[in-house]
Structures are given as C-alpha cells and as structure tokens.
Design an enzyme around this catalytic site. Structure first.
Site, PDB file in Angstrom:
ATOM      1  N   TYR A   1       0.836  -1.210   0.000  1.00  0.00           N
ATOM      2  CA  TYR A   1       0.000   0.000   0.000  1.00  0.00           C
ATOM      3  C   TYR A   1       0.873   1.265   0.000  1.00  0.00           C
ATOM      4  O   TYR A   1       0.648   2.203  -0.768  1.00  0.00           O
ATOM      5  CB  TYR A   1      -0.891  -0.064   1.235  1.00  0.00           C
ATOM      6  CG  TYR A   1      -1.757   1.125   1.511  1.00  0.00           C
ATOM      7  CD1 TYR A   1      -2.945   1.328   0.808  1.00  0.00           C
ATOM      8  CD2 TYR A   1      -1.436   2.036   2.517  1.00  0.00           C
ATOM      9  CE1 TYR A   1      -3.770   2.410   1.102  1.00  0.00           C
ATOM     10  CE2 TYR A   1      -2.256   3.112   2.817  1.00  0.00           C
ATOM     11  CZ  TYR A   1      -3.421   3.295   2.101  1.00  0.00           C
ATOM     12  OH  TYR A   1      -4.241   4.362   2.401  1.00  0.00           O
TER      13      TYR A   1
ATOM     14  N   LYS B   1       0.935   4.118  -2.856  1.00  0.00           N
ATOM     15  CA  LYS B   1       0.598   5.511  -2.552  1.00  0.00           C
ATOM     16  C   LYS B   1       1.798   6.440  -2.802  1.00  0.00           C
ATOM     17  O   LYS B   1       1.608   7.599  -3.198  1.00  0.00           O
ATOM     18  CB  LYS B   1       0.114   5.638  -1.102  1.00  0.00           C
ATOM     19  CG  LYS B   1      -1.228   4.949  -0.826  1.00  0.00           C
ATOM     20  CD  LYS B   1      -2.384   5.505  -1.636  1.00  0.00           C
ATOM     21  CE  LYS B   1      -3.742   5.106  -1.069  1.00  0.00           C
ATOM     22  NZ  LYS B   1      -4.873   5.561  -1.898  1.00  0.00           N
TER      23      LYS B   1
END
Ligand SMILES: CCCCCCC/C=C/C(=O)SCCNC(=O)CCNC(=O)[C@H](O)C(C)(C)COP(=O)(O)OP(=O)(O)OC[C@H]1O[C@@H](n2cnc3c(N)ncnc32)[C@H](O)[C@@H]1OP(=O)(O)O
Ligand SMILES: NC(=O)C1=CN([C@@H]2O[C@H](COP(=O)(O)OP(=O)(O)OC[C@H]3O[C@@H](n4cnc5c(N)ncnc54)[C@H](OP(=O)(O)O)[C@@H]3O)[C@@H](O)[C@H]2O)C=CC1
Length: 262
Positions: free
Chosen positions: A164, A168
């Site tokens: 993640y 991001k």
C-alpha cells in the site's frame, strides 16, 4: 476587492468522486454537493452508491447541486471510460476528478502473495492511472483539477503496509510529475495524504466496527472524513489556483508531539 467566499467555492462545477459509497469519498461528494457542485459518485456496486446520490439530491435541492450514481470498478478500464462518458452526458463537463478509491490489508511483507501485492497496486495506483487518463480531454477542455488521495503511508515507512505504501508513494510522484505535464493545459494536479481517519475501511482493516474506533484516539490523532473533505474542497476551488503538484498531509498531531512537558 476579491470575493473570498466565491474563491473557496466549488459551486457549479462537475466532480467525479471515485470510491464514494463510504468514508472519505462519500464525505467529499457530500461536501462538494452541499456547496452547489454536481457530483458523480462511483463504487464497485450500484446498490452502494445509489443511496449516496439519493441523500445528496435530497439535501442539496435548494443549492442547485445534483448527483449521479455510477457503478464502476476503477481497475476496469472500460468501466472507467463509461463513467467519464456518463458524467459528460449528464452534466456537460468534467471539471474535478477525485481519485479516492483505494484499499489495503495489513500483512508482513513476506506474507504478501504476488496476487495480493498486485491487487493493492491495481486499485490504488492503477485506478488513479485509469481514471486520470480517461478524463484527460475533459479536464483540459475546462481547465479542471485532479485531486489524488494518497496516504501518509506513501510518504514515510508504515509497518505492514509495504504494498500500500509503495502504491501511494507512486501516486504522490504521479501527482507532481503530471502537474508539470498538464500545467500548460490549465489543469492543476494535487494530492492529499491522510493519516488515520475513522472510516468503515480503516475499521475493517483493524477488525472492528467504525463506531468502535476509540473516542480518545479520534480526538488525539485519528481524523474524521469531513476533515479530509475540507482539504479536497480547498484544492478543487479557485482559492488553490497557485497550488500545483503538491501533496498536503492531513494527519493531525504527529506522535513525537504527543507529550511536550512544557
Ligand atoms: C503512518 C501511517 C499512517 C497512515 C495509515 C493509513 C492506513 C489506511 C489504510 C486504508 O486505506 S483504509 C481504507 C481502505 N479500505 C480498505 O482497505 C478496505 C478493507 N480491505 C478490503 O476490503 C480487502 O482486504 C481488499 C484489500 C479489498 C482485498 O479484498 P478482495 O476480496 O478484493 O481480495 P481477496 O481475494 O480477498 O485477496 C486478494 C489477495 O490478497 C491476499 N490478502 C488479502 N488479505 C490479506 C491479509 N490480511 N494478509 C495477507 N494476504 C491477504 C489474498 O490472500 C489474495 O491473494 P491470493 O491468496 O490469491 O494469493
Ligand atoms: N481511512 C484511513 O485511515 C485512510 C485512508 N486513506 C485513503 O483514503 C481513501 C478512502 O479510504 P476510506 O474512506 O478509509 O475507505 P473505505 O474502505 O471506507 O471506502 C473505500 C471506497 O472505495 C470503494 N472502492 C474500493 N475498491 C474500489 C474499486 N476497485 N473501484 C471503485 N471503488 C472502489 C469502496 O466502495 P465499494 O466497496 O462499494 O466498491 C468505498 O466506497 C483510500 O484511497 C485510502 O487508501 C489514506 C490514508 C488513511
């Protein structure tokens, strides 16, 4: 004299908000609509976004804002193109794109399978790529704005979120790179990096209900979706006309500031 009220408004614009059935996306859609914007709310399930659009229509009748609900998985390019078409067909333009749809699970790096890794990259980074490319011409036609929703986990190390955080971080970089490329076309590209925000998504990752997120924590260093929506409205408005390619962290008081003994 400048009318500051108007410069902070998104009234009259058409905004697409991805992942708007819940949490931060829903709050952004509601805040934009309350300010008189037309909003297109999308998520993977029509039945999840229909009530959001319905509520918005009821609440914003007098302000002139309207809402359209569209089923769209941001990892599905054809569905994303249909989302853009439906937006322009209904409202005549696409002025603001909020790339909010995202997901994660917490796991040690060594326990993340190739499929799990790819899934998180596809939703968080691939979805942003798909939606932004599909909306390009309409954004350029109207001198629009893109707002990506990344994460503090994309700006610093965050344990159990390697997939993640990597996705991001790429969104943060895409923001500043695309801002250069599209500035000449009058399109501003910016990003918000939230810290922990009490949403159904965060709660499900923690294995609890959204109502059980600790109240004391909420007041101390867990935000609420409306605090992210405020930043999004600023970035989408003319008040942010000189803000280009930035990632604004909205993450409350950092841990190191917790107990200054002075
Ligand atoms: C300092 C840092 C501060 C900031 C921190 C910010 C934290 C915020 C995080 C958020 O983004 S919260 C809001 C986002 N919302 C969610 O994440 C929703 C909750 N998650 C989900 O709904 C799901 O977990 C998912 C991520 C969408 C995946 O579900 P899906 O049904 O689509 O896929 P699956 O088939 O279940 O799984 C695919 C693949 O991934 C593996 N996997 C799933 N969970 C885990 C796990 N907990 N541990 C390890 N691996 C997992 C799963 O096994 C599959 O892989 P294969 O088995 O097929 O190899
Ligand atoms: N909550 C937090 O602490 C933080 C959140 N963020 C980011 O903020 C954003 C919103 O998070 P949050 O509100 O907490 O999440 P939620 O899980 O509450 O909401 C996620 C939304 O995304 C939708 N969604 C998920 N996958 C897809 C997909 N493939 N295509 C379209 N829609 C999809 C979900 O709808 P449906 O299930 O109906 O498809 C839902 O509307 C995400 O990008 C997240 O990474 C960043 C930092 C912290």
């Amino acid at each position: 004299m400048t009318d500051h009220t108007d410069r902070f408004s998104v009234g009259g614009r058409t905004a697409v908000v991805t992942g708007a059935s819940s949490g931060i996306g829903r709050a952004i859609a509601e805040e934009f609509a309350a300010d008189g914007a037309n909003v297109v709310v999308c998520s993977r399930e029509q039945e999840n976004v229909d009530p959001v659009a319905e509520t918005i229509r009821e609440q914003t009748e007098e302000r002139g804002g309207d809402a359209l609900a569209v089923e769209c998985d941001v990892t599905d390019r054809e569905a994303v193109e249909a989302l853009v078409e439906a937006t322009v067909e209904k409202f005549g333009s696409l002025d603001v794109l909020v790339n909010n749809a995202g997901a994660s699970f917490m796991a040690n790096f060594e326990d993340i399978s190739p499929n799990g890794w790819q899934k998180i990259l596809d939703i968080n980074l691939g979805g942003t790529y798909n939606c932004t490319q599909a909306a390009e011409q309409h954004l350029k036609d109207g001198g629009g704005s893109v707002i990506n929703v990344a994460s503090v986990a994309g700006q610093q190390g965050a344990p159990y979120m390697s997939h993640y955080g990597a996705a991001k971080a790429a969104v943060v970089n895409l923001t500043s790179t695309l801002a250069f490329e599209w500035a000449g076309d009058g399109v501003r590209v910016n990003c918000i990096a939230p810290g922990f925000v009490a949403t159904p998504g965060l709660a499900s990752q923690m294995g609890i209900s959204a109502d059980d997120v600790d109240r004391e924590e909420v007041e101390r260093r867990v935000g609420v979706s409306e605090e992210i929506a405020d930043v999004a409205r600023f970035l989408a408005s003319d008040a942010a006309s000189f803000v280009v390619g930035e990632t604004i962290a909205a993450a409350g008081v950092p841990d190191v500031m917790e107990s200054p003994d002075v």
